[in-house]
Design an enzyme around this catalytic site. Structure first.
Site, PDB file in Angstrom:
ATOM      1  N   ASP A 238      -9.093   6.094  -1.725  1.00  0.00           N
ATOM      2  CA  ASP A 238      -7.956   6.618  -2.490  1.00  0.00           C
ATOM      3  C   ASP A 238      -8.535   7.327  -3.718  1.00  0.00           C
ATOM      4  O   ASP A 238      -9.759   7.521  -3.808  1.00  0.00           O
ATOM      5  CB  ASP A 238      -6.980   5.482  -2.865  1.00  0.00           C
ATOM      6  CG  ASP A 238      -7.573   4.530  -3.890  1.00  0.00           C
ATOM      7  OD1 ASP A 238      -8.811   4.610  -4.147  1.00  0.00           O
ATOM      8  OD2 ASP A 238      -6.821   3.718  -4.450  1.00  0.00           O
TER       9      ASP A 238
ATOM     10  N   TYR B 111      -5.810   6.190   5.229  1.00  0.00           N
ATOM     11  CA  TYR B 111      -5.903   5.273   4.087  1.00  0.00           C
ATOM     12  C   TYR B 111      -5.144   3.958   4.356  1.00  0.00           C
ATOM     13  O   TYR B 111      -5.695   2.860   4.218  1.00  0.00           O
ATOM     14  CB  TYR B 111      -5.358   5.953   2.812  1.00  0.00           C
ATOM     15  CG  TYR B 111      -5.209   4.956   1.707  1.00  0.00           C
ATOM     16  CD1 TYR B 111      -6.301   4.578   0.950  1.00  0.00           C
ATOM     17  CD2 TYR B 111      -3.986   4.322   1.473  1.00  0.00           C
ATOM     18  CE1 TYR B 111      -6.199   3.608  -0.023  1.00  0.00           C
ATOM     19  CE2 TYR B 111      -3.870   3.349   0.502  1.00  0.00           C
ATOM     20  CZ  TYR B 111      -4.976   3.006  -0.238  1.00  0.00           C
ATOM     21  OH  TYR B 111      -4.862   2.025  -1.182  1.00  0.00           O
TER      22      TYR B 111
ATOM     23  N   GLU C 191       0.827  -1.212   0.000  1.00  0.00           N
ATOM     24  CA  GLU C 191       0.000   0.000   0.000  1.00  0.00           C
ATOM     25  C   GLU C 191       0.859   1.259   0.000  1.00  0.00           C
ATOM     26  O   GLU C 191       0.523   2.244  -0.630  1.00  0.00           O
ATOM     27  CB  GLU C 191      -0.952   0.002   1.205  1.00  0.00           C
ATOM     28  CG  GLU C 191      -2.063  -1.029   1.078  1.00  0.00           C
ATOM     29  CD  GLU C 191      -2.970  -0.778  -0.117  1.00  0.00           C
ATOM     30  OE1 GLU C 191      -3.071   0.373  -0.584  1.00  0.00           O
ATOM     31  OE2 GLU C 191      -3.579  -1.760  -0.592  1.00  0.00           O
TER      32      GLU C 191
END
Ligand code: SF4
Length: 351
Positions: free
Chosen positions: A137, A119, A36
């Site tokens: 996102d 996030y 990520e």
């Protein structure tokens, strides 16, 4: 939007069409965390080889935590946004020191990890632990803004609050990790910024932008600022054996990376001053031997490259002299590589 129906349609579509990506073969929170962070601002195709090399070298959080920063940056070299790598490294040290090497399940503890914002915390929570945590996102924001016909601009507080709220509702159901990935996948492959493929879309019948024929005008995107122009001077310093001098960069642009000594400004006087400031001496070219242009997200750099022949100095914590074949073991930026090429080409011309 009916959350249960949208969820069902998205999961069925994702189960049929999801791409086989390396990080999707793992539920290891550390591996998902690495992926990520790498995927922020970077394309999937670019990330894949970096991810595989990184996990081969640092297969678990202990390996990353105990590595030297230069080693971590070397495995990030070319991926850009090096601050991400430094924060990931610090995050791994935090997880080892505070959580005995276990990436925490608890969202508050995850959010306290260096470099982990809402996030990344949500991605780890939902994908690794299957917790009902939202993620938003760029892809998810676009999909939701279209489905819900959100008229306020992306990035505005009111929009972000709404998007996170809607994503949180969608995550309240079975398989939140798959659901979040389905939303991201839809944005990446179908609900693309230009020419979305609505005919193939699994949530078309729930999409207000499609129903109202406003797909082309949503989401509302704030005007992009042009990158700010920045003039720099670089000194390509080479000793009598052809080894190159590198300095650890200062400032926020390339903070902490090894690179050719650089300073903001222009002209030979600045190159002379910079050479002295970093502790080098030798024969400095009277004028620039080449120019490099390089664009970062917020900066358009124009660099004058001066050469320093027969460079001597005293190596210390922020200055070192290396053979060209040792550079790969350091985390150096694409820009530094470009400057080294320009400097090396000028040395060949002057031979
Ligand atoms: Fe995006 Fe079109 Fe699907 Fe709406 S119908 S979510 S605009 S791809």
């Amino acid at each position: 939007m009916s959350a249960p129906q949208v969820r069902k349609a998205l999961l069925a579509w994702y189960d049929r069409t999801a791409r086989d990506l390396p990080w999707r073969r793992s539920r290891d929170p550390y591996a998902i965390w690495v992926s990520e962070i790498m995927l922020q601002q970077t394309r999937v195709e670019t990330v894949i080889p970096y991810y595989e090399r990184f996990l081969t070298r640092f297969p678990h959080v202990h390996a990353l935590a105990s590595a030297a920063e230069d080693d971590v940056l070397a495995h990030w070299s070319g991926l850009g946004y090096y601050r991400r790598a430094r924060l990931l490294h610090r995050g791994a040290q935090h997880v080892v020191a505070v959580h005995e090497g276990q990436v925490p399940r608890d969202p508050t503890q995850r959010l306290a990890m260096p470099g982990v914002g809402r996030y990344t915390a949500g991605a780890i929570g939902s994908i690794a632990y299957d917790l009902p945590e939202p993620i938003v996102d760029g892809n998810v924001a676009r999909v939701l803004a279209r489905m819900l016909a959100i008229d306020t601009a992306l990035g505005e507080r009111v929009t972000e609050t709404r998007l996170w709220g809607e994503a949180a509702q969608l995550a309240q159901g079975e398989r939140p990790g798959a659901l979040n990935q389905a939303l991201m996948e839809l944005g990446a492959l179908v609900c693309t910024p230009q020419k979305p493929r609505c005919v193939e879309c699994p949530v078309r019948e729930h999409c207000r932008a499609f129903a109202e024929r406003r797909v082309d005008v949503l989401p509302v995107v704030p005007a992009k600022k042009a990158p700010k122009a920045l003039q720099l001077v670089a000194v390509h310093a080479v000793d009598r054996e052809g080894k190159v001098w590198l300095a650890r960069s200062e400032g926020s642009l390339f903070g902490g990376l090894w690179g050719v000594p650089m300073s903001e400004g222009k002209g030979a006087a600045l190159a002379t001053d910079l050479t002295k400031r970093v502790g080098l001496s030798g024969t400095l070219s009277k004028k620039a031997v080449g120019h490099v242009r390089h664009v970062l997200t917020h900066r358009a750099l124009a660099i004058e490259v001066f050469s320093l022949h027969g460079a001597t100095g005293k190596a210390h914590a922020t200055l070192k002299c290396l053979r060209a074949d040792a550079l790969d073991a350091l985390g150096i930026s694409t820009l530094t590589r470009k400057i080294l090429q320009v400097g090396a080409a000028s040395s060949l011309r002057s031979v």
